[in-house]
Design an enzyme around this catalytic site. Structure first.
Site, PDB file in Angstrom:
ATOM      1  N   GLU A 128      19.611   5.522  38.203  1.00 12.91           N
ATOM      2  CA  GLU A 128      20.033   6.863  38.596  1.00 12.91           C
ATOM      3  C   GLU A 128      21.514   7.049  38.275  1.00 12.91           C
ATOM      4  O   GLU A 128      22.299   6.137  38.566  1.00 12.91           O
ATOM      5  CB  GLU A 128      19.829   7.084  40.101  1.00 12.91           C
ATOM      6  CG  GLU A 128      20.089   8.544  40.479  1.00 12.91           C
ATOM      7  CD  GLU A 128      19.937   8.830  41.977  1.00 12.91           C
ATOM      8  OE1 GLU A 128      19.616   7.905  42.749  1.00 12.91           O
ATOM      9  OE2 GLU A 128      20.147   9.978  42.353  1.00 12.91           O
ATOM     10  N   GLY A 269      26.241   2.220  47.100  1.00 14.29           N
ATOM     11  CA  GLY A 269      25.812   1.466  48.276  1.00 14.29           C
ATOM     12  C   GLY A 269      24.446   0.843  48.062  1.00 14.29           C
ATOM     13  O   GLY A 269      24.252  -0.358  48.236  1.00 14.29           O
ATOM     14  N   ALA A 270      23.493   1.675  47.652  1.00 12.52           N
ATOM     15  CA  ALA A 270      22.133   1.191  47.475  1.00 12.52           C
ATOM     16  C   ALA A 270      21.313   2.230  46.729  1.00 12.52           C
ATOM     17  O   ALA A 270      21.730   3.377  46.610  1.00 12.52           O
ATOM     18  CB  ALA A 270      21.501   0.921  48.837  1.00 12.52           C
ATOM     19  N   MET A 271      20.136   1.797  46.244  1.00 19.59           N
ATOM     20  CA  MET A 271      19.322   2.670  45.393  1.00 19.59           C
ATOM     21  C   MET A 271      17.837   2.561  45.749  1.00 19.59           C
ATOM     22  O   MET A 271      17.309   1.466  45.929  1.00 19.59           O
ATOM     23  CB  MET A 271      19.565   2.277  43.924  1.00 19.59           C
ATOM     24  CG  MET A 271      18.751   3.049  42.931  1.00 19.59           C
ATOM     25  SD  MET A 271      19.180   4.817  42.950  1.00 19.59           S
ATOM     26  CE  MET A 271      17.623   5.513  42.412  1.00 19.59           C
ATOM     27  N   GLU A 272      17.189   3.727  45.801  1.00 22.34           N
ATOM     28  CA  GLU A 272      15.840   3.859  46.356  1.00 22.34           C
ATOM     29  C   GLU A 272      14.691   3.639  45.373  1.00 22.34           C
ATOM     30  O   GLU A 272      13.593   4.164  45.595  1.00 22.34           O
ATOM     31  CB  GLU A 272      15.707   5.255  46.962  1.00 22.34           C
ATOM     32  CG  GLU A 272      15.642   6.422  45.934  1.00 22.34           C
ATOM     33  CD  GLU A 272      16.976   7.088  45.662  1.00 22.34           C
ATOM     34  OE1 GLU A 272      18.019   6.438  45.822  1.00 22.34           O
ATOM     35  OE2 GLU A 272      16.977   8.262  45.244  1.00 22.34           O
ATOM     36  N   ASN A 273      14.865   2.894  44.296  1.00 18.71           N
ATOM     37  CA  ASN A 273      13.786   2.667  43.324  1.00 18.71           C
ATOM     38  C   ASN A 273      12.455   2.421  44.037  1.00 18.71           C
ATOM     39  O   ASN A 273      12.392   1.649  44.987  1.00 18.71           O
ATOM     40  CB  ASN A 273      14.102   1.435  42.476  1.00 18.71           C
ATOM     41  CG  ASN A 273      15.560   1.374  42.079  1.00 18.71           C
ATOM     42  OD1 ASN A 273      16.040   2.260  41.401  1.00 18.71           O
ATOM     43  ND2 ASN A 273      16.267   0.349  42.536  1.00 18.71           N
ATOM     44  N   GLU A 306      17.556   4.595  52.293  1.00 17.95           N
ATOM     45  CA  GLU A 306      16.833   4.294  51.046  1.00 17.95           C
ATOM     46  C   GLU A 306      15.331   4.242  51.300  1.00 17.95           C
ATOM     47  O   GLU A 306      14.536   4.692  50.480  1.00 17.95           O
ATOM     48  CB  GLU A 306      17.326   2.991  50.418  1.00 17.95           C
ATOM     49  CG  GLU A 306      18.838   2.908  50.165  1.00 17.95           C
ATOM     50  CD  GLU A 306      19.432   4.093  49.418  1.00 17.95           C
ATOM     51  OE1 GLU A 306      18.682   4.813  48.736  1.00 17.95           O
ATOM     52  OE2 GLU A 306      20.661   4.301  49.533  1.00 17.95           O
ATOM     53  N   HIS A 309      13.832   7.709  51.407  1.00 19.97           N
ATOM     54  CA  HIS A 309      13.670   8.321  50.083  1.00 19.97           C
ATOM     55  C   HIS A 309      12.250   8.114  49.546  1.00 19.97           C
ATOM     56  O   HIS A 309      11.833   8.842  48.640  1.00 19.97           O
ATOM     57  CB  HIS A 309      14.646   7.699  49.080  1.00 19.97           C
ATOM     58  CG  HIS A 309      15.974   8.392  48.969  1.00 19.97           C
ATOM     59  ND1 HIS A 309      16.117   9.754  48.845  1.00 19.97           N
ATOM     60  CD2 HIS A 309      17.241   7.891  48.931  1.00 19.97           C
ATOM     61  CE1 HIS A 309      17.416  10.057  48.729  1.00 19.97           C
ATOM     62  NE2 HIS A 309      18.118   8.938  48.791  1.00 19.97           N
TER      63      HIS A 309
HETATM   64  N1  BES Z   1      20.309   7.593  45.265  1.00 22.53           N
HETATM   65  C1  BES Z   1      21.488   7.098  45.864  1.00 22.53           C
HETATM   66  C2  BES Z   1      22.184   6.057  45.049  1.00 22.53           C
HETATM   67  C3  BES Z   1      22.948   6.577  43.863  1.00 22.53           C
HETATM   68  C4  BES Z   1      24.060   7.337  44.030  1.00 22.53           C
HETATM   69  C5  BES Z   1      22.586   6.291  42.591  1.00 22.53           C
HETATM   70  C6  BES Z   1      24.780   7.773  42.920  1.00 22.53           C
HETATM   71  C7  BES Z   1      23.289   6.736  41.503  1.00 22.53           C
HETATM   72  C8  BES Z   1      24.403   7.479  41.662  1.00 22.53           C
HETATM   73  C9  BES Z   1      21.209   6.485  47.238  1.00 22.53           C
HETATM   74  O1  BES Z   1      20.076   6.956  47.862  1.00 22.53           O
HETATM   75  C10 BES Z   1      22.357   6.819  48.118  1.00 22.53           C
HETATM   76  O2  BES Z   1      22.521   7.963  48.449  1.00 22.53           O
HETATM   77  N2  BES Z   1      23.172   5.841  48.461  1.00 22.53           N
HETATM   78  C11 BES Z   1      24.373   6.020  49.214  1.00 22.53           C
HETATM   79  C12 BES Z   1      24.234   5.556  50.615  1.00 22.53           C
HETATM   80  C13 BES Z   1      23.558   6.546  51.503  1.00 22.53           C
HETATM   81  C14 BES Z   1      23.303   5.985  52.871  1.00 22.53           C
HETATM   82  C15 BES Z   1      24.313   7.832  51.637  1.00 22.53           C
HETATM   83  C16 BES Z   1      25.421   5.209  48.505  1.00 22.53           C
HETATM   84  O3  BES Z   1      25.072   4.428  47.622  1.00 22.53           O
HETATM   85  O4  BES Z   1      26.602   5.378  48.808  1.00 22.53           O
HETATM   86 ZN    ZN Z   2      20.232   8.759  48.866  1.00 17.88          ZN
END
Ligand code: BES
Ligand code: ZN
Length: 885
Positions: A128, A269-273, A306, A309
């Site tokens: 993403e 932070g993390a990714m919801e694959n 995540e 999602h």
């Molecule tokens: N889908 C995002 C991760 C992401 C963000 C991928 C930007 C690529 C570009 C994920 O679900 C997300 O929102 N992560 C947040 C933490 C969340 C608790 C708000 C993050 O990574 O900061």
């Molecule tokens: Zn998110």
């Protein structure tokens, strides 16, 4: 730089894809310098588009192409066009066909951490928003949904663990080669950004979850060997999140496995694959001695986010990246509700509003302002913003407020049912809400399209003869870049009127009966509400629970604000009253060069007493009481000042108020500190966490007295700490001081934790945030520390990120040294990781609120940066931040 990449993309230019890819078979041969990817795509012309032999244009970046075959027949270079960024087949068939591609990519030199890369020897992916095109040629856009089957092959020694999305279907050895393989199949159609792959030498921490309908799910968290003892909290949080989503929103998990992998190098932070979430290890790993309560809380929140999602994002996804809030705003709203239900709802609300005001309000008031659904962007990576996330969550919350919890739940059910397996728009979401409620939500849509924080001005007039109270409300949405004219919004305004004895008065509206739940709907630019049967002058409590993301001004005198901070039955507003009272003092003092004595005599003492009383009130939750002891931050004060900000004066004002408060209630804080000292082993439960927060906040204020006894107490707190929460809170307190105790504690912490990267990050961060005049020099020195590296995003965020985002006085130093440091470091990082560089540069967003000298320095530094060779990401931030010249 590629000028085409810098052309803005517009929402209004959206066009459906001329071709659909419905099935994908991927075959990976993992190797550090040349990972081979064979892909087989089942493609057909999009029936919704008059295709008639339109070219098929696949996205691809940094790929070496080995072969292309169409329906089994090899193509020659004259049959396609290959350029950087795309592979075009000009004469693609008008019927379904199969395209087979073989490409290579280079995980080892992938420093941007997008696509397939190596993190400490582990192969992992981040797709993403547009990383899949760095793995293979594809229609890399979220409205192309396909069913994936993935085969991964690697040396067993190097990568005994091989993971992808969905369910495992096969695995085995390739005899005589030392290699092995695994095959995964994901039955749910998904966009390419949700693809993931992991290969490495990882330890598995297994568990199980049985869903409400009896589906047995194998859960696993994969971490670096040796870290297995730090996964329990993440696993527990995951299981609680899975249960909560069933109970609160009726959302059940849908695969046989759910895997989480923790890696050390991760841009976000993390990714919801789908079925294979990939996490920054700092959001997985926790043990009482290595992680603080704040870490435990973020792990719980992000694991939940995540996981949630899986429905809000994966099962129903976004048509295009303009609709990002559809998944992110909604999922943040869902994770906030989870935390509120799991911990304390008012404390969670306070945290969410703090976050919104600290990050989103400045964005909305500055040069980077954009709507929750932006109408244009240059680099989509720059639009994972506080507006899309935090304001996006507020918009969902307002829908819940307007429709009621039940109505909102019905709307969400309908949305998931109607659009399961689809890529949709904000309109689809709001339409589901409108359909279940029978409401016309067209004015509400402005929350998605208009940028800028609405300003809501309220005043209350009491008529002692008629016994009526008239509430006058007016709203203005300020102009923002590219949006000069604004329409009035639909604003849910929760309120109460409080009688002299602290009782809630019934809200009887003239002619309209009693106001339901205290909820008024503001729709016009000016409105008046007349309440009857009000026996004596009431105090209004407005915007309860922060019912809308607006700036509220109410004409209240200090006595009325004090009354609210003692008596408001709305826990959020009671806290807000204390913050407002303090902010009024702090902004006034900041305008006087930081001299508090010029603006207040008794108010500061009255504030101190009210805070002391609340902090000592054991009928309230400890975590909530702790919030009262945290004065508005330097950035809160700067934001309220809004112009001509002298950050040194702001710091002086704040320090002075802290000293005054501590002087006034120091002895009761010291008593409180001793009285609530916890006994027994560490536990991350909400109650114990609250007590530690309250004690830490009391200690922090106490040290502001400058008394040797307070310093000794802080030293003891550090020395006797049996968990990271106490250790790091004491270290942070000591870090501001000019005392041997500071250097000793920092040296001790370093000696103990130098080989634990996540803990060492805290050591860097604490020093970067220290409120000292030499912080620029400190940060500069730490940049050459042997343990510092620009290549690891966590380390960069710990040192440079903490400084530019968490130390406004240091960063905005009048001589411009902070600005120069950021420009120079961001430029270096930009050459290999644009995403991380652009995020750091966001720290310049509020340069225009500074006083003229600082403004001049910031502008000069930004202009110099704009003249250098920048990535698209950083170029967009720098030029938009500078604004039209
Ligand atoms: N889908 C995002 C991760 C992401 C963000 C991928 C930007 C690529 C570009 C994920 O679900 C997300 O929102 N992560 C947040 C933490 C969340 C608790 C708000 C993050 O990574 O900061
Ligand atoms: Zn998110």
């Amino acid at each position: 730089m590629n000028e085409i990449a810098r052309q803005p993309k517009l929402l209004k230019d959206y066009a459906p894809p001329p071709y659909l890819i419905e099935e994908v078979e991927l075959d990976f041969m993992l190797a550090p310098r040349a990972a081979r990817v064979a892909s087989k795509l089942r493609i057909r012309p999009n029936p919704k588009v008059a295709t008639g032999g339109r070219p098929l244009v696949l996205d691809g970046e940094g790929l070496a192409l080995e072969s292309v075959a169409l329906d089994g027949k090899a193509l020659t270079p004259s049959d396609y066009e290959l350029k950087e960024g795309s592979l075009t087949i000009p004469r693609a068939p008008a019927h379904p066909f199969t395209l087979e591609l073989v490409t290579y990519c280079d995980p080892e030199t992938n420093t941007a951490l997008s696509g397939l890369y190596l993190s400490r020897g582990t192969y992992c992916t981040q797709c993403e928003p547009e990383g899949f095109r760095r793995i293979t040629f594809f229609l890399d856009r979220p409205d192309v949904l396909a069913v994936y089957t993935v085969r991964i092959e690697a040396e067993r020694e190097v990568a005994p663990i091989l993971l992808s999305n969905g369910n495992p279907v096969a695995h085995g050895d390739i005899p005589g080669t030392g290699r092995h393989f695994a095959v995964w199949h994901d039955p749910f159609p998904k966009p390419s950004y949700l693809f993931a792959l992991v290969g490495g030498r990882l330890a598995k921490v297994p568990d199980r979850f049985v869903t409400v309908s009896g589906r047995e799910v194998d859960l696993a968290i994969y971490v670096e060997p040796g870290k297995e003892d730090r996964c329990a909290w993440a696993m527990e949080s995951l299981k609680r999140a899975m249960r909560w989503d069933e109970e609160r929103f009726g959302r059940e998990y849908d695969l046989d496995v759910f895997n989480i992998v923790a890696v050390s190098d991760f841009n976000m932070g993390a990714m919801e694959n789908k079925g294979l979430n990939i996490f920054n290890d700092k959001l997985v790993l926790a043990r009482p001695d290595t992680a603080s309560d704040a870490d435990y809380a973020s792990i719980e929140g992000v694991i939940a986010h995540e996981y949630f999602h899986n429905w809000s994002g994966d099962r129903v996804t976004c048509r295009d990246w303009f609709q990002l809030c559809l998944k992110e705003g909604l999922t943040v709203f869902r994770d906030q509700e989870f935390t509120g239900d799991t911990r304390s709802a008012p404390v969670e609300r306070i945290a969410a509003v703090r976050m919104l005001k600290t990050h989103q309000f400045p964005e909305d008031a500055g040069p980077l302002a954009h709507a929750v659904r932006p109408a244009s962007y240059i680099e989509i990576n720059n639009f994972y913003t506080a507006t899309v996330y935090e304001k996006g969550a507020e918009v969902c919350r307002m829908l819940q407020t307007l429709l009621g919890r039940e109505g909102f739940r019905k709307g969400l059910d309908l949305y998931f049912e109607r659009h399961d397996g689809e890529a949709v728009t904000v309109e689809d979401f709001v339409e589901a809400m409108a359909d279940v409620s029978g409401r016309d939500l067209s004015q509400f849509m402005l929350w998605y399209t208009q940028s800028g924080t609405p300003e809501l001005a309220c005043s209350l007039d009491y008529d002692p003869h008629a016994k009526t109270a008239r509430l006058s409300v007016s709203q203005v949405v300020p102009p923002t870049p590219g949006q000069t004219k604004k329409e009035p919004m639909l604003i849910p305004l929760k309120m109460g009127l409080i009688g002299a004895n602290g009782d809630e008065l019934p809200l009887k509206l003239d002619g309209k009966g009693v106001v339901n739940d205290g909820l008024l709907e503001i729709t016009g630019r000016e409105q008046v509400f007349e309440f009857r049967d009000i026996p004596s002058p009431p105090t209004p409590s407005l915007l309860r629970g922060f019912s809308a993301p607006v700036r509220l001004t109410v004409s209240l005198d200090p006595e009325q604000i004090e009354f609210l901070m003692r008596h408001d039955k709305d826990a959020f507003n009671r806290w807000q009253a204390a913050q407002t009272y303090a902010t009024n003092l702090l902004t006034a003092a900041s305008r006087e060069g930081g001299d508090l004595s010029r603006v207040t005599g008794k108010e500061a003492l009255r504030l101190a007493q009210a805070l002391g009383q609340t902090a000592g009130d054991s009928s309230l939750e400890a975590a909530y009481r702790a919030e009262f002891l945290k004065l508005p931050s330097e950035s809160d004060i700067a934001r309220e000042l809004a112009r001509n900000v002298d950050t040194d004066a702001v710091r002086a004002a704040r320090e002075s108020l802290r000293r005054t408060i501590a002087g006034e209630i120091g002895s009761s804080l010291a008593e409180l500190y001793e009285a609530i000292a916890p006994q027994g082993p560490y536990s991350p439960d909400p109650e114990s966490t609250g007590v530690r927060a309250l004690r830490g906040a009391a200690l922090d204020l106490l040290v502001a007295t400058g008394k040797p006894s307070a310093l000794a107490r802080a030293e003891r707190h550090y020395r006797e700490a049996t968990n990271m929460t106490d250790a790091i809170s004491a270290l942070a307190i000591l870090s501001h001081l000019d005392a041997p105790a500071r250097d000793e504690a920092l040296a001790h912490f370093y000696a103990r934790w130098q080989d634990e990267p996540l803990v060492l990050d805290k050591w860097f961060a604490v020093q970067a945030r220290a409120a000292r005049s030499d912080s620029v020099e400190t940060v500069r020195a730490l940049l050459s520390h042997p343990k510092f590296s620009l290549k690891n995003p966590n380390r960069v965020r710990a040192l440079i990120g903490s400084f530019v985002h968490g130390n406004p006085t240091g960063f905005n130093r009048a001589d411009g040294a902070g600005f120069e440091l950021l420009a120079e470091q961001a430029y270096e990082i930009d050459r290999f990781n644009p995403h991380v560089a652009a995020r750091l540069l966001g720290a310049f967003e509020s340069w225009r609120i500074l006083e003229p000298v600082r403004q001049g320095r910031a502008k000069a530094v930004l202009e110099a940066l704009a003249r250098r060779q920048l990535s698209t990401d950083s170029y967009e931030i720098v030029t938009k931040t500078l604004g039209p010249s």
